[in-house]
Design a protein around this motif. Structure first.
Motif, PDB file in Angstrom:
ATOM      1  N   GLN A 177       0.832  -1.198   0.000  1.00 13.91           N
ATOM      2  CA  GLN A 177       0.000   0.000   0.000  1.00 13.91           C
ATOM      3  C   GLN A 177       0.867   1.249   0.000  1.00 13.91           C
ATOM      4  OE1 GLN A 177      -2.861  -0.116   3.133  1.00 13.91           O
ATOM      5  NE2 GLN A 177      -4.281   1.253   2.093  1.00 13.91           N
ATOM      6  N   SER A 178       1.926   1.234   0.818  1.00 12.52           N
ATOM      7  CA  SER A 178       2.785   2.421   0.905  1.00 12.52           C
ATOM      8  C   SER A 178       3.496   2.643  -0.427  1.00 12.52           C
ATOM      9  CB  SER A 178       3.788   2.263   2.051  1.00 12.52           C
ATOM     10  OG  SER A 178       4.610   1.149   1.820  1.00 12.52           O
ATOM     11  N   GLN A 179       3.873   1.565  -1.087  1.00 13.66           N
ATOM     12  CA  GLN A 179       4.512   1.694  -2.400  1.00 13.66           C
ATOM     13  C   GLN A 179       3.574   2.332  -3.405  1.00 13.66           C
ATOM     14  OE1 GLN A 179       5.903  -2.193  -3.526  1.00 13.66           O
ATOM     15  NE2 GLN A 179       7.891  -1.927  -2.523  1.00 13.66           N
ATOM     16  N   ARG A 180       2.326   1.877  -3.374  1.00  8.34           N
ATOM     17  CA  ARG A 180       1.334   2.430  -4.298  1.00  8.34           C
ATOM     18  C   ARG A 180       1.141   3.906  -4.029  1.00  8.34           C
ATOM     19  NH1 ARG A 180      -3.342  -1.800  -3.399  1.00  8.34           N
ATOM     20  NH2 ARG A 180      -2.117  -3.625  -3.941  1.00  8.34           N
ATOM     21  N   GLU A 181       1.057   4.236  -2.735  1.00 12.26           N
ATOM     22  CA  GLU A 181       0.848   5.642  -2.388  1.00 12.26           C
ATOM     23  C   GLU A 181       2.024   6.488  -2.848  1.00 12.26           C
ATOM     24  OE1 GLU A 181       0.196   5.628   1.797  1.00 12.26           O
ATOM     25  OE2 GLU A 181      -1.829   4.817   1.619  1.00 12.26           O
ATOM     26  N   LEU A 233       4.029   5.865  -5.320  1.00 13.88           N
ATOM     27  CA  LEU A 233       3.990   5.977  -6.781  1.00 13.88           C
ATOM     28  C   LEU A 233       2.999   7.053  -7.202  1.00 13.88           C
ATOM     29  CD1 LEU A 233       4.157   2.233  -7.865  1.00 13.88           C
ATOM     30  CD2 LEU A 233       5.775   4.015  -8.545  1.00 13.88           C
ATOM     31  N   LEU A 234       1.866   7.017  -6.580  1.00 15.66           N
ATOM     32  CA  LEU A 234       0.822   7.995  -6.912  1.00 15.66           C
ATOM     33  C   LEU A 234       1.316   9.397  -6.566  1.00 15.66           C
ATOM     34  CD1 LEU A 234      -2.351   6.118  -5.615  1.00 15.66           C
ATOM     35  CD2 LEU A 234      -1.917   6.801  -7.975  1.00 15.66           C
ATOM     36  N   GLY A 235       2.071   9.478  -5.457  1.00 16.18           N
ATOM     37  CA  GLY A 235       2.580  10.799  -5.033  1.00 16.18           C
ATOM     38  C   GLY A 235       3.564  11.351  -6.052  1.00 16.18           C
ATOM     39  N   PHE A 271       3.564  15.064  -9.161  1.00 15.63           N
ATOM     40  CA  PHE A 271       4.716  15.953  -9.015  1.00 15.63           C
ATOM     41  C   PHE A 271       5.486  16.042 -10.338  1.00 15.63           C
ATOM     42  CE2 PHE A 271       9.213  16.591  -7.978  1.00 15.63           C
ATOM     43  CZ  PHE A 271       9.145  17.822  -7.314  1.00 15.63           C
ATOM     44  N   GLU A 272       5.671  14.905 -10.982  1.00 16.55           N
ATOM     45  CA  GLU A 272       6.416  14.874 -12.247  1.00 16.55           C
ATOM     46  C   GLU A 272       5.675  15.693 -13.311  1.00 16.55           C
ATOM     47  OE1 GLU A 272       8.753  10.578 -12.041  1.00 16.55           O
ATOM     48  OE2 GLU A 272       6.931  10.753 -13.207  1.00 16.55           O
ATOM     49  N   SER A 273       4.346  15.538 -13.338  1.00 21.94           N
ATOM     50  CA  SER A 273       3.579  16.242 -14.374  1.00 21.94           C
ATOM     51  C   SER A 273       3.701  17.757 -14.186  1.00 21.94           C
ATOM     52  CB  SER A 273       2.115  15.785 -14.334  1.00 21.94           C
ATOM     53  OG  SER A 273       1.548  16.145 -13.108  1.00 21.94           O
ATOM     54  N   ILE A 274       3.670  18.198 -12.938  1.00 23.47           N
ATOM     55  CA  ILE A 274       3.796  19.635 -12.657  1.00 23.47           C
ATOM     56  C   ILE A 274       5.177  20.132 -13.107  1.00 23.47           C
ATOM     57  CG2 ILE A 274       3.973  21.339 -10.809  1.00 23.47           C
ATOM     58  CD1 ILE A 274       1.797  19.601  -9.337  1.00 23.47           C
ATOM     59  N   SER A 275       6.200  19.381 -12.755  1.00 27.55           N
ATOM     60  CA  SER A 275       7.569  19.805 -13.095  1.00 27.55           C
ATOM     61  C   SER A 275       7.732  19.847 -14.612  1.00 27.55           C
ATOM     62  CB  SER A 275       8.569  18.845 -12.451  1.00 27.55           C
ATOM     63  OG  SER A 275       8.404  17.556 -12.966  1.00 27.55           O
TER      64      SER A 275
END
Lengths: 219, 240
Positions: A199-203, A205-207, A211-215
């Protein structure tokens, strides 16, 4: 030895602590015995007994004969309700989550008397081996039994030695139950941890993705 | 208890679940007295109730009395009261009594004789599984209902009640009280079916080993036929 699924006995159950039937179960069993008591003698003869066991279990003809001879402790050629009740308890102890150790521990005296065919107040290894299919005592256990508990050294077990064996096997059984429970707990914990990690990995990844799209947009 | 593997055929709750609470002493005492009395002489109405059990004991005695008088007053009911019996052969009488009770109930339903508080519940509750539910959880509720109804009957009506009122209320209660001493019907069916299979196989052995003309073989054959007849009668009753 297995009980036929859906048979009447299959619906009965033993109390886990005392390995006995409840009063309601006994009442039902009495009615059942009464139905099979065709000749109104409050007993079952060998033919009726054979067909009963053959119908509700997967025991062979020889095994059924052995059981009948064991229960016919008065040597009258018939089985009364007391013996029938005893048999049902033994069958259910094996069927329900392997309560054999508990059953033998709780009822060591009647079991000893059943196994003591000759009435010598001693049990030889042959006796125990003969009823292996009923009480589910394995070969290794038998060897340990006579190696560790034959205190008198006559290769026979008297009642006290047999009682010691039942206490020992009961302790062993409880330890194995505890170990199994701990294993199950560990497995459950591992599963939880794994699911948390996933679950933490998925979160994470989603996080990263927003961020990448904004940058990229800023660039 | 590891019963999750037995999903396809859930066991009857009667045999699985012991009584969660011990029955009230007065209920036990009344059950035992009622059972014993039904085996022996019919009861006569007693003017004085026993002080130990209060209104509950006397009301049950009145019920029993009304039950006996109800059957006597009905000309069509020539059957003895179904009693607590151990002999399975005598079950036939109780089955016939049940059928007659069913007919009576149907008749009363048509006349509108059953009151709303009892009638609607009766239709829903007359199922083979009901006795054990009553037994497990309903001792207190049934007892209180009995006491309530009986206090009403005692206060409102004199001792000489009409036969219509007797047949309205008392057979129902007495029937359920008696049912507490019996095995549930699905369990009885299962036992009888299994016994029939076992005994049919045993009959073959008897015939091959000791011959068809032997007393024991004939006895077993008659017994099997009796069991089959009883089973068919019960199936007919259920079909109705």
């Amino acid at each position: 030895m297995k009980l036929k699924q859906g048979s009447f006995l299959w619906y009965l159950y033993l109390d886990k602590l005392y390995c006995l039937l409840s009063v309601r179960n006994v009442k039902a069993l009495v009615e059942y015995f009464h139905l099979l008591d065709v000749h109104r003698k409050k007993t079952l003869n060998d033919v009726l007994f054979y067909h009963f066991l053959h119908h509700v279990t997967d025991l062979t003809r020889n095994q059924i004969t052995v059981v009948f001879n064991m229960l016919d402790w008065n040597a009258v050629g018939e089985i009364g309700f007391d013996q029938f009740y005893m048999l049902v308890c033994i069958l259910l102890a094996q069927e329900q989550n392997h309560l054999e150790e508990q059953f033998i521990f709780r009822h060591s005296r009647p079991v000893f008397e059943l196994l003591d065919l000759d009435g010598e107040l001693k049990i030889g290894p042959d006796n125990l081996h003969m009823y292996n299919f009923l009480f589910n005592i394995k070969k290794q256990q038998l060897r340990d039994l006579y190696h560790n508990f034959d205190i008198t050294g006559d290769r026979l077990l008297n009642y006290k030695e047999f009682k010691l064996f039942t206490i020992f096997s009961m302790d062993k059984y409880q330890e194995s139950q505890k170990a199994e429970k701990e294993k199950k707990k560990e497995k459950a914990l591992l599963k939880k941890k794994l699911s948390q990690v996933n679950q933490s990995q998925r979160e994470s990844l989603l996080g990263i993705k927003p961020f990448e799209s904004i940058s990229n947009y800023n660039c | 208890m590891g019963r999750s593997r037995r999903d396809p055929a859930p066991p009857p709750s009667w045999s699985v679940n012991p009584l969660p609470h011990p029955p009230r002493p007065e209920a036990c005492g009344n059950w035992v007295r009622w059972g014993r009395s039904m085996e022996g002489k019919p009861l006569k109405a007693s003017a004085k109730s026993s002080s130990h059990h209060g209104s509950g004991g006397s009301s049950l005695q009145d019920i029993r009395n009304m039950w006996t008088t109800a059957t006597l007053s009905q000309p069509k009911l020539n059957v003895q009261l179904p009693t607590v019996r151990e002999d399975s052969e005598l079950e036939e009488v109780s089955v016939s009594a049940k059928t007659l009770w069913l007919d009576e109930k149907a008749g009363h339903d048509a006349e509108g004789g059953w009151e709303a508080s009892d009638g609607g519940e009766d239709k829903d509750r007359f199922k083979p599984e009901e006795p054990e539910e009553l037994e497990l959880g309903g001792d207190s509720s049934q007892g209180s209902r009995l006491e309530e109804d009986d206090s009403k009957t005692d206060n409102e009506k004199p001792s000489s009640v009409s036969s219509l009122d007797i047949s309205r209320h008392t057979p129902h209660r007495a029937y359920w009280v008696e049912q507490q001493s019996r095995l549930p019907l699905p369990l009885t069916e299962l036992m009888e079916n299994e016994a029939l299979e076992i005994l049919t196989e045993a009959l073959r052995s008897y015939q091959s080993e000791i011959g068809r003309g032997h007393t024991l073989t004939k006895q077993l054959q008659r017994y099997i036929e009796g069991l089959k007849r009883r089973r068919n009668r019960r199936l007919q009753v259920l079909a109705i």
